[in-house]
Design an enzyme around this catalytic site. Structure first.
Site, mmCIF file in Angstrom:
data_model
loop_
_atom_site.group_PDB
_atom_site.id
_atom_site.type_symbol
_atom_site.label_atom_id
_atom_site.label_comp_id
_atom_site.label_asym_id
_atom_site.label_seq_id
_atom_site.Cartn_x
_atom_site.Cartn_y
_atom_site.Cartn_z
ATOM 1 C CG ASP A 109 -2.253 0.680 0.941
ATOM 2 O OD1 ASP A 109 -2.190 1.873 0.570
ATOM 3 O OD2 ASP A 109 -3.338 0.095 1.111
ATOM 4 C CG HIS A 125 -0.872 1.510 -3.307
ATOM 5 N ND1 HIS A 125 -2.127 1.240 -2.840
ATOM 6 C CD2 HIS A 125 -0.460 0.363 -3.916
ATOM 7 C CE1 HIS A 125 -2.470 -0.014 -3.152
ATOM 8 N NE2 HIS A 125 -1.466 -0.564 -3.792
#
Ligand SMILES: *[C@@H]1O[C@H](CO)[C@@H](O)[C@H](O)[C@H]1NC(C)=O
Ligand SMILES: *[C@@H]1O[C@H](CO)[C@@H](O)[C@H](O)[C@H]1NC(C)=O
Ligand SMILES: *[C@@H]1O[C@H](CO)[C@@H](O)[C@H](O)[C@H]1NC(C)=O
Ligand SMILES: *[C@@H]1O[C@H](CO)[C@@H](O)[C@H](O)[C@H]1NC(C)=O
Ligand SMILES: *[C@@H]1O[C@H](CO)[C@@H](O)[C@H](O)[C@H]1NC(C)=O
Ligand SMILES: CC(=O)N[C@H]1CO[C@H](CO)[C@@H](O)[C@@H]1O
Length: 402
Positions: A223, A246
């Site tokens: 993430d 991310h």
């Protein structure tokens, strides 16, 4: 005569050793968790040993060090509770392992929780291994929209004037590190690792904290590498490498009431590789009012990054919002400077601001991004913003306004 002398010598030596050890205890010195009964075999539960070592160190009126030597330590959820009487250094050389059974964490929001401590140091080249693979397979926050049921590897709450350095955080069940309500904390030379597919394993999340420096951190995770929640102020992120992951994000903001402003964020000299996003600011539609201002992103290298630069005020994952009503988070004084490298997608730059509160004073300068896909050339889109542009820009700023 000789033997009597030897005996005297031996007694004197014993006395000296005794005196030294008393002095060492009085001076705080080392609290080796093995002396508190830690077995270090990776199977026996060493939670109590670590907890007792912490209590002893925290009570010490002189600066002290807790030593976690080489070896494997199975440790359940544990709160390192302050305040302490003097600075404490937790020196980790070994490999600390979390239980895989989630039931053990039922009432805990973190695995290793450091709370209410001034002048803490967590150092050493050891690792905190969250052993999260079972937890990832049970993570259902994409369905429920809430992801709070799993423990964070290392939670730092109300920590001041402190340093966290050289350690590694592996395979966290949820976020690796959460910095909440902290002031003047440096995180440096840390390694963070979880597989690209692992859900919600954000590297470092910061919320309601000020004067936090993150430098020389290497993050590969599933993430955001670094995410900054509401109330993040005076945050410096430098020399960070990220990817997979991310990217580096401000937000998401505007999900809750009473969010505090995000003010003064600098992200400098960072490298992102094969990440889903580069640097971004995200806010929810239909939000209460909020503020994100003085955000500077500069000297950033993108390698094969999808959507390198992004302001997204229509952030709505899992379709859990009313996208018709615009965000009321005001974004202003944002700069993107000297951003170079390769984009994995055609639309490398997206600046999508709120219809009701357009972004103000957004500057874009010296952007040099390449895209080699067949559907090129590389492009940018803007909504509800008129950025000021300087220097060379590839893609050109706001192609859709031309
Ligand atoms: C900030 O924390 C560092 C320890 O990392 C300490 O040396 C320094 O004095 C602190 N600064 C202030 C203003 O307290
Ligand atoms: C944090 O970074 C800023 C900007 O680089 C610097 O001025 C400040 O001294 C740093 N603080 C600490 C505690 O290292
Ligand atoms: C970033 O790395 C460079 C080169 O290693 C170093 O000179 C600089 O001090 C680092 N920045 C911070 C904030 O540590
Ligand atoms: C930028 O960061 C990298 C590490 O990611 C470091 O090697 C390099 O020296 C840094 N450069 C500057 C100018 O700080
Ligand atoms: C580019 O990034 C994607 C993930 O976004 C990855 O699947 C792909 O292997 C990367 N390509 C290269 C050449 O690194
Ligand atoms: C220093 C600076 O550029 N400040 C600007 C921040 O943004 C507001 C608008 O929201 C401007 O009025 C300030 O001049």
């Amino acid at each position: 005569m000789v033997s009597k002398n030897n005996r005297l010598m031996a007694e004197a030596t014993c006395l000296l050793i005794f005196l030294f050890s008393v002095i060492r205890i009085a001076h705080g010195a080392d609290f080796n968790i093995k002396n508190f009964g830690a077995k270090a075999n990776g199977k026996s539960d060493d939670t109590q040993a670590m907890s007792n070592a912490w209590k002893a160190a925290c009570m010490s009126t002189d600066p002290s060090t807790i030593l976690i030597p080489n070896g494997k330590y199975m440790v359940g959820p544990l709160t390192f509770q302050g305040p302490c009487k003097a600075p404490v250094n937790v020196q980790v050389q070994g490999n600390v392992l979390a239980p895989t059974d989630l039931n053990i964490f039922k009432s805990q929001n973190g695995w290793m929780v450091f709370q209410n401590i001034d002048r803490l140091m967590v150092s050493g080249t050891g690792t905190f291994d969250g052993q999260g693979s079972l937890a990832w397979s049970q993570n259902n926050c994409a369905k429920t929209g809430t992801c709070n049921s799993l423990p964070i590897n290392l939670a730092f709450t109300s920590i001041t004037n402190s340093k966290i350095q050289d350690i590694s955080s592996l395979n966290s069940k949820l976020f690796h590190m959460n910095i909440l309500n902290c002031k003047n904390v440096t995180l440096q030379h840390i390694i963070i690792r979880a597989p690209e597919e692992s859900l919600n394993t954000d590297g470092i999340h910061i919320g309601r904290s000020s004067r936090i420096n993150i430098t020389g951190v290497d993050i590969k995770t599933g993430d955001d590498c670094v995410s900054l929640g509401d109330g993040s102020q005076q945050i410096n992120i430098e020399n960070v490498t990220c990817g997979p992951g991310h990217g580096i994000s401000v937000g998401s903001l505007g999900k809750y009431h009473d969010e505090q402003p995000v003010m003064g964020v600098t992200v400098r000299n960072c490298t992102l590789t094969s990440t889903m996003f580069g640097v971004r600011v995200k806010t929810w539609p239909n939000s209460p009012s909020g503020v994100a201002s003085y955000l500077d992103f500069e000297d950033i290298v993108m390698n094969n990054v999808s959507t390198c630069l992004l302001i997204d005020q229509e952030y709505c994952p899992y379709a859990q919002c009313n996208a018709e009503v615009p965000s009321r988070v005001k974004i202003s004084n944002v700069s993107f400077k000297n951003i170079r490298g390769t984009s994995a997608t055609k639309q490398a730059v997206k600046i999508i601001c709120s219809r009701s509160i357009p972004c103000q004073n957004v500057q874009i300068s010296d952007i040099s991004l390449q895209y080699n896909g067949k559907d090129g050339p590389i492009t940018s889109v803007c909504k509800n913003v008129k950025p000021s542009a300087f220097g060379k820009l590839n893609p050109p700023a706001c192609a859709n306004y031309n």
